[in-house]
Design an enzyme around this catalytic site. Sequence first.
Site, PDB file in Angstrom:
ATOM      1  N   SER A 108       2.733  -2.407  10.360  1.00 55.94           N
ATOM      2  CA  SER A 108       4.163  -2.542  10.683  1.00 55.94           C
ATOM      3  C   SER A 108       4.746  -3.896  10.290  1.00 55.94           C
ATOM      4  O   SER A 108       5.620  -4.425  10.975  1.00 55.94           O
ATOM      5  CB  SER A 108       4.405  -2.255  12.173  1.00 55.94           C
ATOM      6  OG  SER A 108       4.122  -0.895  12.460  1.00 55.94           O
TER       7      SER A 108
ATOM      8  N   ASN B 229       0.875  -1.179   0.000  1.00 52.28           N
ATOM      9  CA  ASN B 229       0.000   0.000   0.000  1.00 52.28           C
ATOM     10  C   ASN B 229       0.908   1.224   0.000  1.00 52.28           C
ATOM     11  O   ASN B 229       1.532   1.535   1.009  1.00 52.28           O
ATOM     12  CB  ASN B 229      -0.893  -0.031   1.253  1.00 52.28           C
ATOM     13  CG  ASN B 229      -1.717   1.237   1.412  1.00 52.28           C
ATOM     14  OD1 ASN B 229      -1.811   2.054   0.487  1.00 52.28           O
ATOM     15  ND2 ASN B 229      -2.321   1.412   2.585  1.00 52.28           N
TER      16      ASN B 229
ATOM     17  N   LYS C  88       0.071   4.280  -0.257  1.00 50.44           N
ATOM     18  CA  LYS C  88      -0.556   5.477   0.342  1.00 50.44           C
ATOM     19  C   LYS C  88      -0.308   6.696  -0.563  1.00 50.44           C
ATOM     20  O   LYS C  88      -0.313   6.540  -1.781  1.00 50.44           O
ATOM     21  CB  LYS C  88      -0.035   5.668   1.766  1.00 50.44           C
ATOM     22  CG  LYS C  88      -0.180   4.386   2.599  1.00 50.44           C
ATOM     23  CD  LYS C  88       0.010   4.589   4.063  1.00 50.44           C
ATOM     24  CE  LYS C  88      -0.221   3.271   4.785  1.00 50.44           C
ATOM     25  NZ  LYS C  88      -0.223   3.384   6.227  1.00 50.44           N
TER      26      LYS C  88
ATOM     27  N   GLU D 238      -7.143   4.870   7.555  1.00 47.64           N
ATOM     28  CA  GLU D 238      -6.850   6.278   7.227  1.00 47.64           C
ATOM     29  C   GLU D 238      -7.993   6.891   6.419  1.00 47.64           C
ATOM     30  O   GLU D 238      -8.264   8.088   6.528  1.00 47.64           O
ATOM     31  CB  GLU D 238      -5.506   6.369   6.488  1.00 47.64           C
ATOM     32  CG  GLU D 238      -4.347   6.092   7.442  1.00 47.64           C
ATOM     33  CD  GLU D 238      -3.068   5.592   6.782  1.00 47.64           C
ATOM     34  OE1 GLU D 238      -2.938   5.690   5.553  1.00 47.64           O
ATOM     35  OE2 GLU D 238      -2.210   5.076   7.529  1.00 47.64           O
TER      36      GLU D 238
ATOM     37  N   GLU E 126      -6.090  -4.784  10.218  1.00 48.36           N
ATOM     38  CA  GLU E 126      -5.044  -3.797  10.461  1.00 48.36           C
ATOM     39  C   GLU E 126      -5.356  -3.035  11.744  1.00 48.36           C
ATOM     40  O   GLU E 126      -6.118  -2.047  11.716  1.00 48.36           O
ATOM     41  CB  GLU E 126      -4.971  -2.808   9.298  1.00 48.36           C
ATOM     42  CG  GLU E 126      -4.554  -3.435   7.993  1.00 48.36           C
ATOM     43  CD  GLU E 126      -3.845  -2.428   7.099  1.00 48.36           C
ATOM     44  OE1 GLU E 126      -2.730  -2.707   6.682  1.00 48.36           O
ATOM     45  OE2 GLU E 126      -4.410  -1.351   6.851  1.00 48.36           O
TER      46      GLU E 126
ATOM     47  N   HIS F  93      -9.799   1.337   4.561  1.00 46.68           N
ATOM     48  CA  HIS F  93      -8.535   1.497   5.297  1.00 46.68           C
ATOM     49  C   HIS F  93      -8.774   2.508   6.418  1.00 46.68           C
ATOM     50  O   HIS F  93      -9.507   3.483   6.240  1.00 46.68           O
ATOM     51  CB  HIS F  93      -7.435   1.990   4.355  1.00 46.68           C
ATOM     52  CG  HIS F  93      -6.089   1.982   5.003  1.00 46.68           C
ATOM     53  ND1 HIS F  93      -5.714   2.941   5.909  1.00 46.68           N
ATOM     54  CD2 HIS F  93      -5.050   1.122   4.911  1.00 46.68           C
ATOM     55  CE1 HIS F  93      -4.489   2.662   6.342  1.00 46.68           C
ATOM     56  NE2 HIS F  93      -4.065   1.568   5.751  1.00 46.68           N
TER      57      HIS F  93
ATOM     58  N   GLY G 159       2.167   1.933  10.902  1.00 41.72           N
ATOM     59  CA  GLY G 159       3.229   2.930  10.830  1.00 41.72           C
ATOM     60  C   GLY G 159       3.922   3.210  12.153  1.00 41.72           C
ATOM     61  O   GLY G 159       4.643   4.201  12.279  1.00 41.72           O
TER      62      GLY G 159
HETATM   63  P1  PGA Z   1       2.500   0.093   7.631  1.00 39.35           P
HETATM   64  O1  PGA Z   1       1.086   0.413   6.957  1.00 39.35           O
HETATM   65  O2  PGA Z   1       2.981  -1.220   7.081  1.00 39.35           O
HETATM   66  O3  PGA Z   1       3.378   1.243   7.227  1.00 39.35           O
HETATM   67  O4  PGA Z   1       2.274   0.016   9.105  1.00 39.35           O
HETATM   68  C1  PGA Z   1       0.163  -0.621   6.702  1.00 39.35           C
HETATM   69  C2  PGA Z   1      -1.096  -0.050   6.111  1.00 39.35           C
HETATM   70  O5  PGA Z   1      -1.537   1.034   6.560  1.00 39.35           O
HETATM   71  O6  PGA Z   1      -1.707  -0.649   5.213  1.00 39.35           O
END
Ligand code: PGA
Length: 265
Positions: free
Chosen positions: A211, A13, A15, A98, A166, A96, A172
């Site tokens: 992560s 992803n 982003k 976010e 998630e 997601h 993150g």
């Molecule tokens: P990350 O993000 O691996 O940077 O923690 C995962 C995601 O938000 O899909």
Amino acid sequence: MEPKPQRRLVVGNWKMHGLRRDLSELAGIGEAAAACPAVDVGIALPATLILPAADAAPALWIGAQDVHSRPSGAFTGEVSATMIRDAGGRFTLIGHSERRAAGQESNTTIKAKAEAARQEGLSAIVCVGEDAATRADGQAERAVSAQLLDSLPEGAAPSWLVIAYEPIWAIGTGRTPSTDEIADIHAALRRACVERLGDPSLTVRLLYGGSVSAANASEILRLPNVDGVLVGGASLRASGFTPIIRLAQNAAHLGPNNAQKDSAP
Ligand code: PGA
């Protein structure tokens, strides 16, 4: 490339990262994917990169990070499933955390988006996950199962569906749940899936995200009911992403599908 159920699935992803020059990373990722035949490899890209990526990397499963619930109309700034498909995208992330936070998206909205993707022939990776307070209250399993049940369209045939767990507090941050915690949530998601969609959903792939890196992917990918991973930061460069693809290939040797082994009667 259309992924096949029962193979491991590793999805990046990006982003809001990536310019056309960054598509050079896809060459190395595509090579790793070709060298790992038991793994399907996808990348959820910014909308601007879907078309050139689909042209440049036919061996990869290219998709979007969000979709609107309507096929077209007066929705300034939005992108429909029809448009994603037209650009060569084959799937979209939906819900997601976010997006849920930025757009104040409810489960009802996510369900409508999933239905729109399905109608257009796009696969949907529906994301669920608890926040830190819910986890601390011991309510993660209940909350995530409810989120999933409220986000799945009725009567959805499982072939187009992927689910990603998630935990919001793990995205993150470099923090992840324990392997037992991941296994417990994935077992709960599998039960919720079967409750809603019946036995065919034993083949729906459940991804863990938050992560994930080359340092922890191996143990996560070996857990029951974990059929793959959704990777943010570590997917931006081939050097970070390709080791995870290889670890998924190694985990795939354990069996074609953890879910069937663990959930079948
Ligand atoms: P990350 O993000 O691996 O940077 O923690 C995962 C995601 O938000 O899909």
